[in-house]
Design a protein around this motif. Structure first.
Motif, short mmCIF file in Angstrom:
data_model
loop_
_atom_site.label_atom_id
_atom_site.label_comp_id
_atom_site.label_asym_id
_atom_site.label_seq_id
_atom_site.Cartn_x
_atom_site.Cartn_y
_atom_site.Cartn_z
N PRO A 240 -7.14 -6.85 -4.54
CA PRO A 240 -7.99 -6.35 -3.72
C PRO A 240 -6.77 -5.11 -2.98
N TYR A 241 -5.57 -5.31 -3.18
CA TYR A 241 -4.73 -4.23 -2.65
C TYR A 241 -4.71 -2.95 -3.70
N VAL A 242 -5.06 -3.22 -4.85
CA VAL A 242 -4.99 -2.00 -5.65
C VAL A 242 -6.32 -1.55 -6.30
N SER A 243 -7.36 -2.69 -6.46
CA SER A 243 -8.58 -2.20 -7.01
C SER A 243 -9.80 -2.75 -6.31
N GLY A 244 -10.65 -2.27 -6.90
CA GLY A 244 -12.06 -2.67 -6.08
C GLY A 244 -12.60 -1.83 -4.98
N ASP A 245 -13.79 -1.27 -5.01
CA ASP A 245 -14.29 -0.56 -3.68
C ASP A 245 -14.68 -1.47 -2.89
N LYS B 110 -1.01 8.62 -2.55
CA LYS B 110 0.07 9.58 -2.36
C LYS B 110 1.39 8.96 -2.61
N GLY B 111 1.57 7.62 -2.03
CA GLY B 111 2.73 7.02 -2.29
C GLY B 111 3.25 6.80 -3.73
N GLU B 112 2.00 6.44 -4.56
CA GLU B 112 2.63 6.33 -6.30
C GLU B 112 2.81 7.56 -6.61
N LEU B 113 2.08 8.66 -6.12
CA LEU B 113 2.56 9.88 -7.04
C LEU B 113 3.68 10.59 -6.53
N SER B 114 4.01 10.31 -5.35
CA SER B 114 5.35 10.62 -4.86
C SER B 114 6.35 9.71 -5.62
N TRP C 35 0.74 -1.27 -0.10
CA TRP C 35 0.04 -0.07 -0.06
C TRP C 35 0.84 1.17 0.20
N LYS C 36 1.97 1.03 0.12
CA LYS C 36 2.95 2.26 0.16
C LYS C 36 2.66 3.14 1.45
N LEU C 37 2.39 2.46 2.43
CA LEU C 37 2.16 3.25 3.60
C LEU C 37 3.15 3.82 4.05
N PRO C 38 3.04 5.10 5.10
CA PRO C 38 4.44 5.56 5.56
C PRO C 38 5.04 4.71 6.49
N LEU C 39 6.48 4.46 6.32
CA LEU C 39 7.06 3.44 7.07
C LEU C 39 8.29 4.07 7.60
#
Length: 370
Positions: free
Chosen positions: A297-302, A355-359, A119-123
């Protein structure tokens, strides 16, 4: 969790594997590629991934204790991988029982990091952010039985995991003693890291108003709320509004429990997708038990798509467990109010991922321009 393929012989291999069971190649996980790779010796201590980017890598220093199979680029100065560098306190390595418990804890922790990194969460580590960086303490109970035992918990980014939780007998004793239908090491990690991300993404991320609309006001005294919960228990109708009885104790715990369940659901669906799992019971004429996880499920689907896939899969898993004489694997019912809270976590995580993908895209473009 994805399935992986040995690049040397095409055998299916799994996240925790150290060697391929067919060809014997050493295996290592490359976190920046999300890839479990077969390896060729590249000159001690380096290894060359087979069929990856060809860049030499070496194992995390914790591989010496067989608690980690992650790789580090050979040119990097770090001794520890991207998961293990968050460890602040590890057990006494002279005690074989402590090392064995640590190994089980690390298996769970690395699965946690698999999802957080996808998920590219802040770490940030404690070295990168001394005030709020994520750190782990893996502690054994003191030898004097009259002194307090180690409590698993979270405090301003520091997550403590009691080594005793790696003992199946002790884990079951605590599960039944606390009347918890589900208690695992991975569950602890996912719950406690939820507290950390509440601090980082809700409190410090400008989302308090939205959080309070979904989970309620978190300002009442936390300690008093927990004492009241342990004294009085959950209200009789808690299943209509909360994912677990413990979630009723305080909005912080409600969020952490909901966060953990979201991680459980997404990673289980990811595993189901990797196995090509689909459900179509012939007796089901209305289609209520049909499911096909044909999305990531990590990148698509609501949230609706995730729940639509999850509900029949959870029923099937529980039925299979019962056929083996085991308790339900997922002993929870997701009421509409709970699904709404899961939706809050879904939007929170997906927003950070975007935001992680944009960065990452901006950094890549900058490198290309240079």
């Amino acid at each position: 969790m994805k399935l992986f393929r040995c690049q040397a012989c095409d055998n299916i291999v799994y996240f925790e594997n150290r060697t391929c069971g067919r060809c014997g190649h050493r295996l290592g996980y490359i976190p920046e590629l999300g890839l479990l790779s077969a390896l060729e010796p590249g000159g001690d201590p380096n290894w060359t991934p087979v069929g990856a980017d060809g860049a030499p890598r070496r194992f995390c220093a914790n591989a010496d204790h067989d608690v980690c199979n992650w790789l580090i680029p050979a040119a990097e100065p770090d001794r520890l991988c991207r998961a293990c560098r968050h460890n602040d306190t590890i057990p006494d390595l002279s005690n074989a029982d402590h090392v064995a418990a640590w190994r089980e804890i690390e298996f769970a922790k690395h699965r946690l990091f698999y999802g957080l990194m996808r998920w590219k969460l802040p770490l940030k580590t404690r070295a990168e952010d001394p005030e709020y960086g994520l750190a782990f303490e893996f502690l054994a109970d003191p030898p004097d039985p009259s002194t307090p035992k180690v409590m698993t918990g979270h405090d301003e980014g520091v997550i403590t995991i009691a080594l005793a939780e790696a003992d199946p007998t002790e884990l079951e004793r605590r599960r039944t003693g606390l009347d918890e239908p589900y208690r695992t090491l991975l569950g602890h990690f996912r719950h406690e890291v939820g507290h950390h991300y509440w601090d980082v993404m809700v409190r410090d991320g400008g989302r308090l108003a939205a959080f309070r609309a979904a989970f309620g006001d978190e300002t009442p005294d936390y300690g008093e709320a927990l004492q009241r919960y342990y004294r009085e228990g959950a209200p009789s109708n808690w299943r209509d509004f909360f994912v677990s009885a413990y979630a009723t104790s305080h909005p912080w715990e409600d969020f952490a429990e909901t966060w953990a369940h979201y991680l459980h659901i997404v990673d289980t669906l990811d595993t189901a997708s990797a196995f090509g799992l689909s459900l179509a019971p012939p007796i089901d004429r209305e289609g209520a038990h049909k499911a096909r996880v044909d999305f990531d499920p990590y990148v698509s689907g609501d949230m609706d798509q995730i729940i639509e896939a999850w509900t029949p899969i959870a029923v099937a898993m529980n039925s299979i467990n019962r056929a083996m004489g085991r308790p339900d694997l997922y002993p929870f019912v997701l009421a509409p109010a709970v699904v709404k809270k899961l939706g809050f976590v879904h939007e929170l995580v997906r927003g950070e991922a975007a935001k992680g993908e944009l960065s990452a895209g901006t950094a890549e473009a900058r490198r290309a321009a240079e």
